[in-house]
Scaffold this motif. Sequence first.
Motif, PDB file in Angstrom:
ATOM      1  N   LEU A   1       0.803  -1.230   0.000  1.00 11.08           N
ATOM      2  CA  LEU A   1       0.000   0.000   0.000  1.00 11.08           C
ATOM      3  C   LEU A   1       0.831   1.273   0.000  1.00 11.08           C
ATOM      4  O   LEU A   1       0.290   2.372  -0.109  1.00 11.08           O
ATOM      5  CB  LEU A   1      -0.930   0.006   1.227  1.00 11.08           C
ATOM      6  CG  LEU A   1      -1.848  -1.207   1.372  1.00 11.08           C
ATOM      7  CD1 LEU A   1      -2.629  -1.115   2.671  1.00 11.08           C
ATOM      8  CD2 LEU A   1      -2.798  -1.322   0.186  1.00 11.08           C
ATOM      9  N   GLY A   2       2.150   1.119   0.126  1.00  7.25           N
ATOM     10  CA  GLY A   2       3.005   2.296   0.244  1.00  7.25           C
ATOM     11  C   GLY A   2       3.009   3.188  -0.981  1.00  7.25           C
ATOM     12  O   GLY A   2       3.052   4.419  -0.858  1.00  7.25           O
ATOM     13  N   GLY A   3       2.959   2.601  -2.171  1.00  8.51           N
ATOM     14  CA  GLY A   3       2.981   3.402  -3.386  1.00  8.51           C
ATOM     15  C   GLY A   3       1.766   4.312  -3.494  1.00  8.51           C
ATOM     16  O   GLY A   3       1.890   5.513  -3.757  1.00  8.51           O
TER      17      GLY A   3
ATOM     18  N   ALA B   1       7.015   2.641  -5.431  1.00  7.22           N
ATOM     19  CA  ALA B   1       7.417   3.178  -4.125  1.00  7.22           C
ATOM     20  C   ALA B   1       7.299   2.156  -3.000  1.00  7.22           C
ATOM     21  O   ALA B   1       8.107   2.160  -2.060  1.00  7.22           O
ATOM     22  CB  ALA B   1       6.592   4.424  -3.785  1.00  7.22           C
ATOM     23  N   GLY B   2       6.309   1.260  -3.078  1.00  4.57           N
ATOM     24  CA  GLY B   2       6.154   0.249  -2.034  1.00  4.57           C
ATOM     25  C   GLY B   2       7.378  -0.639  -1.918  1.00  4.57           C
ATOM     26  O   GLY B   2       7.862  -0.923  -0.810  1.00  4.57           O
ATOM     27  N   GLY B   3       7.917  -1.051  -3.056  1.00  3.88           N
ATOM     28  CA  GLY B   3       9.112  -1.887  -3.051  1.00  3.88           C
ATOM     29  C   GLY B   3      10.330  -1.141  -2.532  1.00  3.88           C
ATOM     30  O   GLY B   3      11.179  -1.717  -1.838  1.00  3.88           O
ATOM     31  N   ILE B   4      10.413   0.141  -2.854  1.00  6.83           N
ATOM     32  CA  ILE B   4      11.531   0.944  -2.348  1.00  6.83           C
ATOM     33  C   ILE B   4      11.458   1.059  -0.834  1.00  6.83           C
ATOM     34  O   ILE B   4      12.466   0.887  -0.134  1.00  6.83           O
ATOM     35  CB  ILE B   4      11.516   2.346  -2.995  1.00  6.83           C
ATOM     36  CG1 ILE B   4      11.815   2.236  -4.497  1.00  6.83           C
ATOM     37  CG2 ILE B   4      12.530   3.270  -2.318  1.00  6.83           C
ATOM     38  CD1 ILE B   4      11.696   3.551  -5.239  1.00  6.83           C
ATOM     39  N   LEU B   5      10.270   1.331  -0.309  1.00  7.99           N
ATOM     40  CA  LEU B   5      10.100   1.437   1.149  1.00  7.99           C
ATOM     41  C   LEU B   5      10.433   0.117   1.836  1.00  7.99           C
ATOM     42  O   LEU B   5      11.063   0.096   2.898  1.00  7.99           O
ATOM     43  CB  LEU B   5       8.664   1.858   1.469  1.00  7.99           C
ATOM     44  CG  LEU B   5       8.274   3.274   1.054  1.00  7.99           C
ATOM     45  CD1 LEU B   5       6.776   3.488   1.263  1.00  7.99           C
ATOM     46  CD2 LEU B   5       9.067   4.311   1.846  1.00  7.99           C
TER      47      LEU B   5
ATOM     48  N   LEU C   1      15.815  -2.760  -4.883  1.00  9.63           N
ATOM     49  CA  LEU C   1      15.986  -3.576  -6.084  1.00  9.63           C
ATOM     50  C   LEU C   1      15.630  -2.814  -7.355  1.00  9.63           C
ATOM     51  O   LEU C   1      16.185  -3.076  -8.423  1.00  9.63           O
ATOM     52  CB  LEU C   1      15.124  -4.835  -5.977  1.00  9.63           C
ATOM     53  CG  LEU C   1      15.574  -5.886  -4.960  1.00  9.63           C
ATOM     54  CD1 LEU C   1      14.553  -7.012  -4.884  1.00  9.63           C
ATOM     55  CD2 LEU C   1      16.945  -6.430  -5.315  1.00  9.63           C
ATOM     56  N   VAL C   2      14.697  -1.870  -7.235  1.00 11.28           N
ATOM     57  CA  VAL C   2      14.263  -1.124  -8.411  1.00 11.28           C
ATOM     58  C   VAL C   2      15.407  -0.322  -9.014  1.00 11.28           C
ATOM     59  O   VAL C   2      15.379   0.034 -10.197  1.00 11.28           O
ATOM     60  CB  VAL C   2      13.086  -0.190  -8.043  1.00 11.28           C
ATOM     61  CG1 VAL C   2      13.548   0.926  -7.116  1.00 11.28           C
ATOM     62  CG2 VAL C   2      12.437   0.397  -9.288  1.00 11.28           C
TER      63      VAL C   2
END
Length: 204
Positions: free
Chosen positions: A40-42, A127-131, A141-142
């Motif tokens: 849900l972060g993105g 953004a969710g993956g970055i967080l 990883l992005v």
Amino acid sequence: MLQVISIAAIVAWAMTAALTAGRRKMDWFGVCVLACVTALGGGTLRDTLLGHYPLIWVADPTLLLICCAAALATIAAARFMHALRWPFLLLDALGLVIFTISGCQAAMEMGQSPIIVIVAGMITGIAGGILRDVLCNDVPLVFSSELYATVSIVTGGIYYGVLYFGFPQEVAIVAAATIGFSLRVIAIIFKLEMPKFVYDKDLR
């Protein structure tokens, strides 16, 4: 259909985040938090930056329950998860393009400029993956793996472009999702990456 795909992507992202938390030996609370932040972060960051309220999980608290349930289910079924690598990768790719499109839609409804529309889509998608990676003290990883953010940008650009030329929204969604999903899968299979910048000299 988009809603169903979005929920499936949220579940997939929450489960992959739970596995990441497991590799970091987090407790069950940490597993659930990381799952929620990743899934849900993105959308949360996009809405915060655009001033679009209420936030997605405030408007629909069920999403928090879905993330936590997916995380706890991952704990219970962790021993079988290695066999589901490709289904997770495909759901992740589908989630990337669908969330990118939803981010673009949210920005367009607010009357934002084309650049902001595409950036809003990208933020929603990545953004969710970055967080998640920041919370795990990893380089996101992005920034270092197969084409990901680039796929999101291309997807958002196609979506906006098709609408700009007067095609129906359904056509824009299908075109952007199909091309974006295909590009992401190709990137995974052939390990396509952006050129890396390597500088190892000490300035001191």
